[in-house]
Design a protein around this motif. Structure first.
Motif, PDB file in Angstrom:
ATOM      1  N   ALA A 212     -14.555 -96.303  33.322  1.00 15.61           N
ATOM      2  CA  ALA A 212     -14.820 -94.983  32.565  1.00 15.61           C
ATOM      3  C   ALA A 212     -13.562 -94.194  32.752  1.00 15.61           C
ATOM      4  N   PRO A 213     -13.071 -93.364  31.802  1.00 23.13           N
ATOM      5  CA  PRO A 213     -12.092 -92.287  32.061  1.00 23.13           C
ATOM      6  C   PRO A 213     -12.174 -91.275  33.044  1.00 23.13           C
ATOM      7  N   ARG A 214     -11.128 -90.949  33.849  1.00 25.68           N
ATOM      8  CA  ARG A 214     -11.105 -90.068  34.721  1.00 25.68           C
ATOM      9  C   ARG A 214     -10.181 -89.044  34.408  1.00 25.68           C
TER      10      ARG A 214
ATOM     11  N   ALA B 155     -14.167 -87.903  26.003  1.00 23.66           N
ATOM     12  CA  ALA B 155     -13.261 -88.965  25.988  1.00 23.66           C
ATOM     13  C   ALA B 155     -13.986 -90.450  26.021  1.00 23.66           C
ATOM     14  N   ALA B 156     -15.046 -90.345  26.223  1.00 25.98           N
ATOM     15  CA  ALA B 156     -15.970 -91.720  26.342  1.00 25.98           C
ATOM     16  C   ALA B 156     -15.728 -92.700  25.023  1.00 25.98           C
ATOM     17  N   SER B 157     -15.318 -93.544  25.248  1.00 27.40           N
ATOM     18  CA  SER B 157     -15.519 -94.450  23.937  1.00 27.40           C
ATOM     19  C   SER B 157     -16.546 -95.118  23.621  1.00 27.40           C
ATOM     20  N   GLY B 158     -17.357 -95.399  22.131  1.00 28.85           N
ATOM     21  CA  GLY B 158     -18.597 -95.885  22.187  1.00 28.85           C
ATOM     22  C   GLY B 158     -19.544 -94.974  22.171  1.00 28.85           C
ATOM     23  N   LEU B 159     -19.404 -93.622  22.190  1.00 29.78           N
ATOM     24  CA  LEU B 159     -20.558 -92.567  22.534  1.00 29.78           C
ATOM     25  C   LEU B 159     -20.237 -91.565  21.144  1.00 29.78           C
ATOM     26  N   ARG B 160     -21.263 -91.251  20.505  1.00 28.20           N
ATOM     27  CA  ARG B 160     -21.158 -90.159  19.565  1.00 28.20           C
ATOM     28  C   ARG B 160     -21.452 -89.077  20.222  1.00 28.20           C
ATOM     29  N   PHE B 161     -20.750 -88.355  20.814  1.00 32.26           N
ATOM     30  CA  PHE B 161     -20.981 -87.102  21.598  1.00 32.26           C
ATOM     31  C   PHE B 161     -21.106 -85.940  20.740  1.00 32.26           C
ATOM     32  N   ALA B 162     -22.029 -85.091  20.542  1.00 29.84           N
ATOM     33  CA  ALA B 162     -22.572 -84.117  20.058  1.00 29.84           C
ATOM     34  C   ALA B 162     -22.211 -82.778  20.485  1.00 29.84           C
ATOM     35  N   GLY B 163     -21.688 -82.757  21.595  1.00 33.27           N
ATOM     36  CA  GLY B 163     -21.516 -81.334  22.347  1.00 33.27           C
ATOM     37  C   GLY B 163     -22.719 -81.144  23.226  1.00 33.27           C
ATOM     38  N   ASN B 164     -22.656 -79.890  23.553  1.00 32.14           N
ATOM     39  CA  ASN B 164     -23.789 -79.248  24.351  1.00 32.14           C
ATOM     40  C   ASN B 164     -25.012 -78.985  23.635  1.00 32.14           C
ATOM     41  N   VAL B 165     -26.168 -78.881  24.541  1.00 29.67           N
ATOM     42  CA  VAL B 165     -27.454 -78.473  23.786  1.00 29.67           C
ATOM     43  C   VAL B 165     -28.023 -77.933  24.792  1.00 29.67           C
ATOM     44  N   GLU B 166     -28.889 -76.874  24.550  1.00 29.01           N
ATOM     45  CA  GLU B 166     -29.702 -75.780  25.212  1.00 29.01           C
ATOM     46  C   GLU B 166     -31.008 -76.295  25.525  1.00 29.01           C
ATOM     47  N   GLY B 167     -31.799 -75.673  26.415  1.00 28.40           N
ATOM     48  CA  GLY B 167     -33.209 -75.740  26.541  1.00 28.40           C
ATOM     49  C   GLY B 167     -34.173 -75.728  25.402  1.00 28.40           C
ATOM     50  N   HIS B 168     -33.799 -74.789  24.589  1.00 20.42           N
ATOM     51  CA  HIS B 168     -34.592 -74.644  23.121  1.00 20.42           C
ATOM     52  C   HIS B 168     -34.215 -75.626  22.302  1.00 20.42           C
ATOM     53  N   ASP B 169     -33.559 -76.517  22.575  1.00 21.60           N
ATOM     54  CA  ASP B 169     -33.138 -77.828  21.722  1.00 21.60           C
ATOM     55  C   ASP B 169     -33.970 -79.021  22.094  1.00 21.60           C
ATOM     56  N   LEU B 170     -34.762 -78.995  23.100  1.00 13.47           N
ATOM     57  CA  LEU B 170     -35.467 -80.275  23.826  1.00 13.47           C
ATOM     58  C   LEU B 170     -36.280 -80.814  22.520  1.00 13.47           C
ATOM     59  N   LEU B 171     -37.008 -79.908  21.783  1.00 10.77           N
ATOM     60  CA  LEU B 171     -38.126 -80.491  21.016  1.00 10.77           C
ATOM     61  C   LEU B 171     -37.600 -80.202  19.697  1.00 10.77           C
ATOM     62  N   THR B 172     -36.393 -80.065  19.219  1.00  9.63           N
ATOM     63  CA  THR B 172     -36.089 -79.921  17.777  1.00  9.63           C
ATOM     64  C   THR B 172     -35.450 -81.231  17.267  1.00  9.63           C
ATOM     65  N   GLY B 173     -35.216 -82.206  18.085  1.00 14.43           N
ATOM     66  CA  GLY B 173     -34.630 -83.290  17.374  1.00 14.43           C
ATOM     67  C   GLY B 173     -33.104 -83.045  16.867  1.00 14.43           C
ATOM     68  N   LYS B 174     -32.419 -82.471  17.674  1.00 17.46           N
ATOM     69  CA  LYS B 174     -31.035 -82.106  17.198  1.00 17.46           C
ATOM     70  C   LYS B 174     -30.062 -83.151  17.515  1.00 17.46           C
ATOM     71  N   VAL B 175     -30.412 -83.991  18.793  1.00 18.82           N
ATOM     72  CA  VAL B 175     -29.621 -85.287  19.021  1.00 18.82           C
ATOM     73  C   VAL B 175     -30.807 -86.145  19.304  1.00 18.82           C
ATOM     74  N   ASP B 176     -30.210 -87.491  19.611  1.00 20.67           N
ATOM     75  CA  ASP B 176     -31.255 -88.568  19.896  1.00 20.67           C
ATOM     76  C   ASP B 176     -31.251 -88.828  21.326  1.00 20.67           C
ATOM     77  N   VAL B 177     -30.279 -88.438  22.080  1.00 21.29           N
ATOM     78  CA  VAL B 177     -30.151 -88.453  23.536  1.00 21.29           C
ATOM     79  C   VAL B 177     -29.623 -87.345  24.281  1.00 21.29           C
ATOM     80  N   ILE B 178     -30.210 -87.023  25.347  1.00 22.23           N
ATOM     81  CA  ILE B 178     -29.919 -85.648  26.134  1.00 22.23           C
ATOM     82  C   ILE B 178     -29.610 -86.237  27.557  1.00 22.23           C
ATOM     83  N   THR B 179     -28.437 -85.966  27.937  1.00 20.01           N
ATOM     84  CA  THR B 179     -28.009 -86.417  29.293  1.00 20.01           C
ATOM     85  C   THR B 179     -27.909 -85.043  30.183  1.00 20.01           C
ATOM     86  N   THR B 180     -28.178 -85.364  31.532  1.00 18.44           N
ATOM     87  CA  THR B 180     -28.489 -84.258  32.390  1.00 18.44           C
ATOM     88  C   THR B 180     -28.533 -84.938  33.814  1.00 18.44           C
ATOM     89  N   ASP B 181     -28.634 -84.059  34.659  1.00 15.04           N
ATOM     90  CA  ASP B 181     -28.823 -84.509  36.170  1.00 15.04           C
ATOM     91  C   ASP B 181     -30.453 -84.682  36.431  1.00 15.04           C
TER      92      ASP B 181
END
Length: 339
Positions: A335-337, A201-227
């Motif tokens: 931010a939307p809640r 729902a966030a505006s201004g973000l190109r959210f590509a969905g979930n990624v898994e641990g094996h995607d960390l070094l594949t360059g699948k996305v530009d930014v990975i967010t997590t805690d």
């Protein structure tokens, strides 16, 4: 654009402090043309500088105390005159352009929050680490600043990472992935599922969905967010896997004369790969979301890594990264809640 103010380098933090830190400062001044001020015990630092015949090239700012590598966030309150605290104070006062430290990460994060304060609208600062993907790095955040996080924090981490990727790597509309245990939207714990809804729902973000641990070094996305807990475990896992792979490679190429010949023929490619996977080559992690530039060098950094961290800090401060990121952040109350 450049910033003529010096980099405030915490000379007492790190596994190899102060001698490797001082050697890194001297390298940054002589080889990179940077302005650096060392923060720590004057007597110890003067002696270390004398070993490099650099007592007149690198100034020293006195700090009465130092945070040990095993000290956590509370130590920043108990030691208000620590080298990290004094370095942050120099930035807050406008006498330095950035802070660089290889010391206690928890202490640096806590001291940065206390001395520099979070940018308007930012709930918590986040540690951004550049993963060595090809053809350009992937940003992982948070990599350890916030072990406990709320869903809206993960959205802000994504915003911080996207803004940084735009500025540092000149990526138009960076793609953002959410680190979890499956690609389906419903996968993950309560925190991740709610964060997924907010990111969609966030505006201004190109959210590509979930990624898994094996995607960390594949360059699948530009930014990975997590805690911060998950991000730090993921980062240490990658670092350990890289060390193991190179140890196995060294063993394999030394098994026979034919293997050594093959390695010699691929020497330049192996050297390039090793440099790309070397954490010190990136200069360290960046603590985003504060009113000041803060670079966290690896705790085991030696002179070259410290010098690279100073170069990264100078580039970020010279580009006005803090102000530019602040302009891109959506305050938490906007931010939307969805719950």
């Amino acid at each position: 654009m450049s910033d003529s103010r010096p980099i405030a380098l915490d000379a007492m933090g790190g596994d190899h402090a102060p001698h490797e830190i001082v050697a890194g400062a001297v390298h940054a001044v002589r080889e990179r043309g940077l302005s650096v001020v060392l923060v720590g015990s004057p007597r110890v630092l003067y002696e270390a500088l004398a070993d490099h015949d650099a007592t007149k090239e690198v100034p020293i700012v006195r700090a009465e105390e130092a945070l040990a590598m095993d000290e956590g966030a509370l130590a920043s309150l108990r030691r208000p005159r620590s080298s990290i605290a004094v370095a942050c104070h120099l930035v807050r006062r406008g006498d330095a352009s950035a802070v660089v430290s290889a010391g206690s990460t928890a202490g640096l994060v806590a001291t940065g929050r206390l001395r520099l304060k979070a940018q308007p609208g930012v709930l918590r600062p986040a540690i951004a680490v550049a993963l060595p993907t090809h053809p350009r790095p992937t940003l992982l955040l948070d990599a350890g600043a916030n072990a406990e996080a709320k869903p809206e924090m993960l959205v802000q981490f994504a915003q911080l990472g996207a803004a940084y990727a735009e500025l540092a790597y000149e990526i138009d509309s960076p793609s953002v992935g959410l680190l979890t245990i499956g690609s389906e939207p419903e996968k993950g714990n309560k925190l991740v599922r709610r964060a997924h809804e907010l990111l969609q729902a966030a505006s201004g973000l190109r959210f590509a969905g979930n990624v898994e641990g094996h995607d960390l070094l594949t360059g699948k996305v530009d930014v990975i967010t997590t805690d911060g807990f998950t991000g730090n475990v993921a980062l240490k896992s990658v670092e350990g896997a890289v060390r193991y792979a190179f140890a196995e490679l060294r063993a394999a190429v030394s098994e026979s004369s034919l293997a050594r010949l093959g390695a010699a023929l691929q020497r330049s490619r192996i050297r390039e790969l090793r440099h790309r996977l070397d954490a010190e080559a990136y200069g360290g992690a960046v603590l985003l979301g504060l009113n000041g530039t803060v670079v966290i060098a690896h705790g085991s950094s030696k002179a070259q890594g410290i010098s690279a961290a100073c170069r990264l800090a100078a580039d970020l401060s010279g580009a006005g990264t803090v102000a530019a990121i602040g302009d891109r952040i959506v305050p938490a109350h906007r931010a939307p809640r969805l719950w």
